[in-house]
Design an enzyme around this catalytic site. Structure first.
Site, short mmCIF file in Angstrom:
data_model
loop_
_atom_site.label_atom_id
_atom_site.label_comp_id
_atom_site.label_asym_id
_atom_site.label_seq_id
_atom_site.Cartn_x
_atom_site.Cartn_y
_atom_site.Cartn_z
N LYS A 1 -49.43 79.49 91.19
CA LYS A 1 -49.22 78.40 92.15
C LYS A 1 -50.44 77.50 92.12
CE LYS A 1 -46.16 80.93 95.27
NZ LYS A 1 -44.95 80.10 95.11
N ARG B 1 -36.71 87.48 93.70
CA ARG B 1 -35.36 87.87 93.27
C ARG B 1 -35.39 89.06 92.31
NH1 ARG B 1 -34.30 81.93 90.89
NH2 ARG B 1 -35.70 81.46 92.62
N1 BES Z 1 -42.45 82.98 97.83
C1 BES Z 1 -41.97 81.82 97.18
C2 BES Z 1 -41.11 80.93 98.09
C3 BES Z 1 -41.79 80.35 99.30
C4 BES Z 1 -42.22 79.04 99.32
C5 BES Z 1 -41.95 81.11 100.45
C6 BES Z 1 -42.81 78.52 100.44
C7 BES Z 1 -42.55 80.58 101.58
C8 BES Z 1 -42.97 79.28 101.59
C9 BES Z 1 -41.14 82.22 95.97
O1 BES Z 1 -41.50 83.41 95.36
C10 BES Z 1 -41.34 81.15 94.95
O2 BES Z 1 -42.43 81.01 94.47
N2 BES Z 1 -40.28 80.43 94.66
C11 BES Z 1 -40.33 79.38 93.69
C12 BES Z 1 -39.10 79.50 92.81
C13 BES Z 1 -39.17 78.64 91.59
C14 BES Z 1 -40.21 79.15 90.64
C15 BES Z 1 -37.82 78.64 90.95
C16 BES Z 1 -40.33 78.06 94.45
O3 BES Z 1 -39.67 77.97 95.48
O4 BES Z 1 -41.00 77.15 94.02
MN MN Z 2 -43.06 83.12 93.90
#
Ligand code: BES
Ligand code: MN
Ligand code: ZN
Length: 492
Positions: free
Chosen positions: A272, A347
């Site tokens: 991230k 997931r």
């Molecule tokens: N934990 C995150 C989602 C999330 C975002 C939770 C903001 C709480 C606040 C999840 O694991 C994630 O990183 N999702 C990605 C998916 C993408 C790579 C398809 C996302 O939402 O960007």
């Molecule tokens: Mn994630």
């Protein structure tokens, strides 16, 4: 804070702060309110006039009556129109009243609100929940613990004599919500897979549930390659938590609740970046927190339903052992997954948790997960996304949420979008294109449920709030616990 279901009314109660809930239709003053006004030599009417108080939902007015009379302070809270009155209106009004009493440094609070739907039990429950949840403060990580000490010691629910059972039910529910809040709010160096397993053990001990914790080797034996792939870069061992609540007689239904339990999500090698909110990724176990919170409540309330509480807990880290973008993993149902993005880790952990839940032979499965940022884009911070192919279960969950006041909205599981998850090398990829990202995430999860009614709640938005909520301070909300509990209780 002590609660009492009292036979006193707004005319007979004495204490520090009396708060009266007023509907728009209750004005001009009549009945008991008119009498109270007379006893206060017209001060109540003056207050209404001076503040132009009309009973509008959320409006407040306060008056210092003085130390010599039976009540020292008087507060009014608007409830809107009588027809729009809901348990949530009462919960919010009680929260407003409790905050008002705290601000005024009152030690006793008398709550005089109308009974909703001729149901004093539900009314007492809502009032208790609103007051407790609004005043909960978390100072565990502050050195000055008295900073926000709560002066309110007694809350009297006026004209609700005999509702002790409803009060204790609400207290049990709030304990679960507060546990979930504390788990989410604690930093990722404190709440880890190991500490979550310990928390589960405490719940099992104190509430009479049985606990099974699958260690890494156990998960390997079950072929949980998707979950273990995510866990492999962490220095902290993965813990697959399975708590079981069994009622004494034959259960009316067997249910499973599954929570995403990422105690920290760095994104993995698809790390991230700046501005991604990486420093907030302690909230990524919000699903597991709600699951454990619900387990605590169900263990206390003992409904005639068997419930399994499951979380595949770990953190998503980077190291020489980390999952690579492009790796192919095999989940415990034999399906193969090409990991085209290591940040879509939730997931992967849920895949094996759902397979495990279904093998228990339950009648329905609900999972909660802070799964996608896309769900926040779709529904904002306050509303969770509900995804399910099962209309009956959708209705059950929506009704439970309506009662609990936790907002959710059903989104479609458009099968065609599964094309976005097609992989050349494996059965599927773990991420598709950006548009409809919460839908493809749900379609991915669906690959791991084989016929059992199942619903997925994407709670990425509502687990956390930046500003003060109707009955929460800024921070962790404990979202999900009350809806889950209500869903389980409605099945008993
Ligand atoms: N934990 C995150 C989602 C999330 C975002 C939770 C903001 C709480 C606040 C999840 O694991 C994630 O990183 N999702 C990605 C998916 C993408 C790579 C398809 C996302 O939402 O960007
Ligand atoms: Mn994630
Ligand atoms: Zn995540």
């Amino acid at each position: 804070m002590e609660f009492q279901a009292s036979d006193k009314t707004c005319l007979t109660w004495s204490g520090d702060c009396l708060v009266i809930g007023v509907c728009e239709e209750s004005l001009p003053l009549a009945g008991m309110m008119a009498e109270l006004n007379e006893r206060l030599t017209g001060l109540l009417q003056d207050l209404i006039d001076e503040t132009e108080f009309t009973g509008k939902d959320g409006a407040t007015a306060t008056l210092r009556v003085g130390k010599q009379g039976p009540v020292h302070k008087l507060g009014l809270v608007g409830l809107g129109s009588v027809e729009s009155l809901k348990p949530e209106t009462l919960r919010k009004a009680a929260a407003t009243a409790a905050r008002l009493a705290r601000k005024e440094k009152c030690s006793s609070l008398g709550l005089s609100l109308p009974v909703w739907n001729n149901d004093p039990a539900l009314t007492a429950q809502a009032l208790t929940e609103g007051s407790i949840l609004a005043l909960q403060e978390d100072s565990r990580f502050k050195s000055d613990k008295d900073e926000k000490a709560n002066p309110v010691q007694q809350v009297h629910l006026l004209d609700l004599a005999g509702q002790e059972a409803a009060v204790s039910k609400a207290q049990a529910i709030c304990e679960g919500v507060i546990l979930a809040r504390e788990l989410v709010a604690a930093p990722p160096n404190v709440v880890t897979s190991v500490s979550l397993a310990e928390t589960a053990a405490e719940i099992a001990q104190s509430c009479g549930l049985t606990l099974e914790v699958l260690e890494q080797e156990d998960c390997e034996k079950l072929g949980m390659g998707a979950y273990l792939g995510v866990a492999q870069a962490s220095e902290i061992p993965p813990k697959f938590i399975h708590l079981t609540y069994k009622p004494e007689g034959t259960p009316k239904r067997k249910l499973a609740i599954v929570g995403k339990g990422l105690t920290f999500d760095s994104g993995g090698l698809n790390i991230k970046g700046a501005g991604s909110g990486i420093e907030m990724m302690k909230v990524d176990m919000g699903g597991a927190a709600a699951t454990l919170g619900a387990a605590k409540v169900i263990g206390r309330l003992k409904p005639e339903v068997e419930v399994h509480f499951i979380s595949a807990t770990t953190e998503n880290m980077i190291s020489g052992r980390a999952l690579r973008p492009g790796d192919i993993l095999t989940a415990s149902n034999g399906k193969t997954i090409e990991v085209n993005n290591t940040d879509a880790e939730g997931r992967l952990t849920l895949a094996d948790a759902l397979v495990f839940a279904e093998k228990l032979g339950v009648d329905a499965i609900v999972d909660l997960a802070t799964l996608t940022g896309a769900c926040i884009i779709a529904l904002g911070d306050d509303i969770a996304g509900l995804f399910t192919p099962d209309d009956g279960l959708a209705q059950e969950i929506s009704q439970a949420a309506e009662f609990s006041g936790e907002k959710l909205w059903r989104l479609p599981m458009e099968e065609k979008y599964f094309e976005g998850l097609k992989s050349l090398a494996a059965d599927m990829k773990n991420t598709g294109p950006r548009p409809g990202g919460s839908i493809t995430a749900s379609l991915f999860l669906k690959q791991f449920v084989n016929g059992t009614p199942w619903a997925h709640l994407d709670v990425a938005g509502p687990v956390w709030i930046e500003k003060e909520g109707p009955y929460h301070s800024p921070g962790a909300t404990g979202y999900g616990v009350r809806t889950l509990v209500q869903w389980v209780l409605a099945s008993s």
